[in-house]
Design a protein around this motif. Structure first.
Motif, PDB file in Angstrom:
ATOM      1  N   TYR A   1      15.474  -3.358  27.434  1.00  0.00           N
ATOM      2  CA  TYR A   1      15.616  -2.442  28.377  1.00  0.00           C
ATOM      3  C   TYR A   1      14.500  -1.655  28.571  1.00  0.00           C
ATOM      4  N   ALA A   2      13.733  -1.435  27.563  1.00  0.00           N
ATOM      5  CA  ALA A   2      12.247  -0.492  27.850  1.00  0.00           C
ATOM      6  C   ALA A   2      11.426  -1.236  28.966  1.00  0.00           C
ATOM      7  N   HIS A   3      11.236  -2.436  28.813  1.00  0.00           N
ATOM      8  CA  HIS A   3      10.707  -3.325  29.651  1.00  0.00           C
ATOM      9  C   HIS A   3      10.917  -3.036  31.318  1.00  0.00           C
ATOM     10  N   TRP A   4      12.209  -3.280  31.360  1.00  0.00           N
ATOM     11  CA  TRP A   4      12.999  -3.442  32.524  1.00  0.00           C
ATOM     12  C   TRP A   4      12.812  -1.880  33.199  1.00  0.00           C
TER      13      TRP A   4
ATOM     14  N   ASP B   1      22.806   0.023  20.896  1.00  0.00           N
ATOM     15  CA  ASP B   1      24.314  -0.048  20.963  1.00  0.00           C
ATOM     16  C   ASP B   1      25.169   1.274  20.990  1.00  0.00           C
ATOM     17  N   LYS B   2      24.535   2.301  20.418  1.00  0.00           N
ATOM     18  CA  LYS B   2      24.960   3.480  20.527  1.00  0.00           C
ATOM     19  C   LYS B   2      25.133   4.275  22.091  1.00  0.00           C
ATOM     20  N   ALA B   3      23.987   4.084  22.750  1.00  0.00           N
ATOM     21  CA  ALA B   3      24.252   4.224  23.928  1.00  0.00           C
ATOM     22  C   ALA B   3      25.438   3.436  24.839  1.00  0.00           C
ATOM     23  N   ARG B   4      25.266   2.240  24.594  1.00  0.00           N
ATOM     24  CA  ARG B   4      26.321   1.417  25.150  1.00  0.00           C
ATOM     25  C   ARG B   4      28.048   2.032  24.693  1.00  0.00           C
ATOM     26  N   ARG B   5      28.055   2.175  23.338  1.00  0.00           N
ATOM     27  CA  ARG B   5      29.603   2.981  23.049  1.00  0.00           C
ATOM     28  C   ARG B   5      29.727   4.116  23.934  1.00  0.00           C
TER      29      ARG B   5
END
Length: 409
Positions: A222-225, A264-268
Motif C-alpha cells: 500500500y505505501a509503495h503504491w 485491516d482496521k482501515a479495511r473494516r
C-alpha cells in the motif's frame, strides 16, 4: 600466478577530442565543470590530471574493463591536454589516480546522471516506446559483486548461501529504464541487506505524469503504491496471487475494480482506500503448465485501456532485464566484480558504469532516429565495440586552432 597488466593499444588517446567524441557530446565539459564547481570538487589550478579528466575516466573505466587503471587514465589525461593545447602530461601512477578518485568521490557523477540522463524516445519516431501516449518505463533491482575488502563488507554486506556466506560482498542497485530505448535515466546503489523498496524509493523522483511505470511483485504494498501514485505517473505492477483484492465492480473486458487499504482496521472501516484495477491472466509454459499473472493498475477504464492491451504491455518490463545483461555482460565483459576497494569508490564506479551505458544507448538512439528504426533492431554489443574501437583514434580530427577553441569552450 601473477597477473599480466592489461594495456590499451599503442598510442591510444581516449579523449583527444573529448568535445567531438561521444562521451563529451552526451556529457559536455562545461556541464561537468559546473557540477564540480557547485560541489567544490573542481581543480583549483591546471593539473596534468584535473577533476574533469577524473569524471571522464570513471566512465571510460567501464568501457575498457580489461585495461589497467594507468592505461585508461593516461589516454584520458593526454586527450584533455591535447584539446586544451597543453603539453602532453607525464604518465601518472596508480596511487595518484586513486588519490584523484578519492577527492572526486561519487556525488559529481550522481549529479551528472541527474542532469544529463533523460528518456530519449519521442512519440512521432518511436511509437513502440509508448502505450496510448504514456511513456513505458520500468523499475527493477539487481545485485553486484564487489571486491572482498573489509570496508566493502562493512558498508554493503555479504549475501547468504548454503554454506553460510557467499564468496564476495554485494551491493544492491535499482534502476529506472525507458523500455523502448533501454535508456537508464535513474539509478541508486545501497547495501545488500537493505530492503528492496529502500533502494528503489529514491528513483520515484524521476517519475511524472505521462509515464506508465511497470514493476514486478516486490513493489505492490500500500505505501509503495501510494508513494509511486503520488508522482503523477500511472502504474502497472504485478502483485501476489494471495493478496486480498475483492471484486468491487466487474468490467466487460474481464478485469475488475478493487480497493487496497493500509491495514485491516482501515479495511473494516473503509478508510484511506485507494481504487485499483486488477487484471488476471495465464500464459502457457513450454512444459504445458501455465504461469499466472495478476496485475494492478491505476488505469481504471476498460475502454481507455483494455485488459488484453495492458497484459501485453506489462511484458515490456522484461526490457529492464536486458539492460542488466548489457551492463554486466557486455560492458563489464563478464568481469566478476567491480574494481573499487572502498565504498565511496564503489559508488563512483557504479555511476560511471551507468553513465557509460547511457552514452552507448544515446549513440544507438541517434542511429535509430536518423533511420527511423526501432532500437531493438540495433545491436548493443556492436555499438559498444564500435565505441571501443573509435574512441581512442585521434587522427580523424586535425589539431587546428579553431578545433581546440571549440573543444575548450
Amino acid at each position: 600466478m601473477a597477473r599480466t597488466k592489461a594495456v590499451l593499444s599503442s598510442g591510444a588517446r581516449l579523449s583527444d577530442h573529448l568535445s567531438a567524441s561521444l562521451l563529451a557530446r552526451v556529457y559536455p565539459a562545461p556541464l561537468i565543470n559546473q557540477i564540480l564547481d557547485q560541489q567544490g570538487r573542481n581543480s583549483q589550478r591546471i593539473r596534468s590530471f584535473p577533476a574533469l579528466a577524473g569524471v571522464y575516466y570513471c566512465m571510460a573505466l567501464s568501457l575498457y574493463p580489461e585495461a589497467s587503471y594507468e592505461a585508461v587514465f593516461s589516454v584520458v589525461a593526454q586527450g584533455l591536454a591535447w584539446a586544451e593545447g597543453r603539453p602532453e602530461p607525464s604518465p601518472v601512477n596508480k596511487s595518484s589516480i586513486s588519490e584523484l578518485r578519492s577527492k572526486l568521490g561519487a556525488e559529481p557523477l550522481q549529479a551528472l546522471m541527474a542532469a544529463a540522463c533523460v528518456p530519449l524516445a519521442d512519440p512521432a519516431h518511436h511509437p513502440h516506446a509508448f502505450y496510448r501516449g504514456l511513456r513505458l518505463v520500468a523499475i527493477d533491482g539487481s545485485n553486484i559483486d564487489l571486491p572482498d575488502e573489509v570496508e566493502n563488507v562493512t558498508a554493503f554486506g555479504y549475501p547468504g548461501s548454503r554454506t553460510g556466506q557467499a564468496g564476495y560482498p554485494q551491493a544492491q542497485c535499482a534502476v529506472l529504464v525507458e523500455c523502448g530505448t533501454h535508456a537508464l535515466f535513474a539509478a541508486h546503489l545501497g547495501p545488500y541487506r537493505s530492503a528492496e523498496w529502500a533502494i528503489c524509493q529514491p528513483l520515484l523522483a524521476n517519475l511524472h505524469a505521462g509515464m506508465l511505470c511497470l514493476a514486478d511483485r516486490g513493489f505492490n504494498g500500500y505505501a509503495h503504491w501510494q508513494a509511486a501514485r503520488a508522482t503523477g505517473a500511472d502504474l502497472l505492477w504485478r502483485c501476489a496471487h494471495n493478496r486480498r483484492l475483492p471484486v468491487v465492480t466487474a468490467l466487460p473486458d474481464g478485469s475488475y475494480l478493487s480497493v487496497i487499504y493500509p491495514d485491516d482496521k482501515a479495511r473494516r472501516q473503509d478508510m484511506d482506500g485507494i481504487p485499483v484495477r486488477v487484471i488476471e491472466y495465464s500464459l502457457p509454459k513450454l512444459d504445458g503448465a501455465a504461469i499466472r499473472y495478476r496485475l494492478m493498475t491505476t488505469l481504471l477504464s476498460a475502454e481507455a485501456a483494455p485488459a488484453a492491451e495492458l497484459a501485453a504491455c506489462y511484458h515490456a518490463r522484461w526490457q529492464v532485464e536486458a539492460v542488466f545483461d548489457e551492463l554486466k555482460t557486455h560492458l563489464q565483459q563478464g568481469r566478476r566484480t567491480l574494481r573499487s576497494k572502498t565504498p565511496e569508490l564503489v559508488r563512483q564506479e557504479f555511476y560511471g558504469w551507468v553513465l557509460a551505458h547511457y552514452a552507448v544507448r544515446w549513440l544507438m538512439h541517434q542511429v535509430a532516429s536518423a533511420h527511423r528504426s526501432r532500437h531493438d533492431d540495433l545491436s548493443f554489443v556492436g555499438h559498444v565495440q564500435l565505441l571501443r574501437r573509435t574512441q581512442p583514434r585521434s587522427g580523424a580530427f586535425p589539431p587546428r586552432a579553431g578545433s581546440r577553441k571549440a573543444l575548450v569552450s
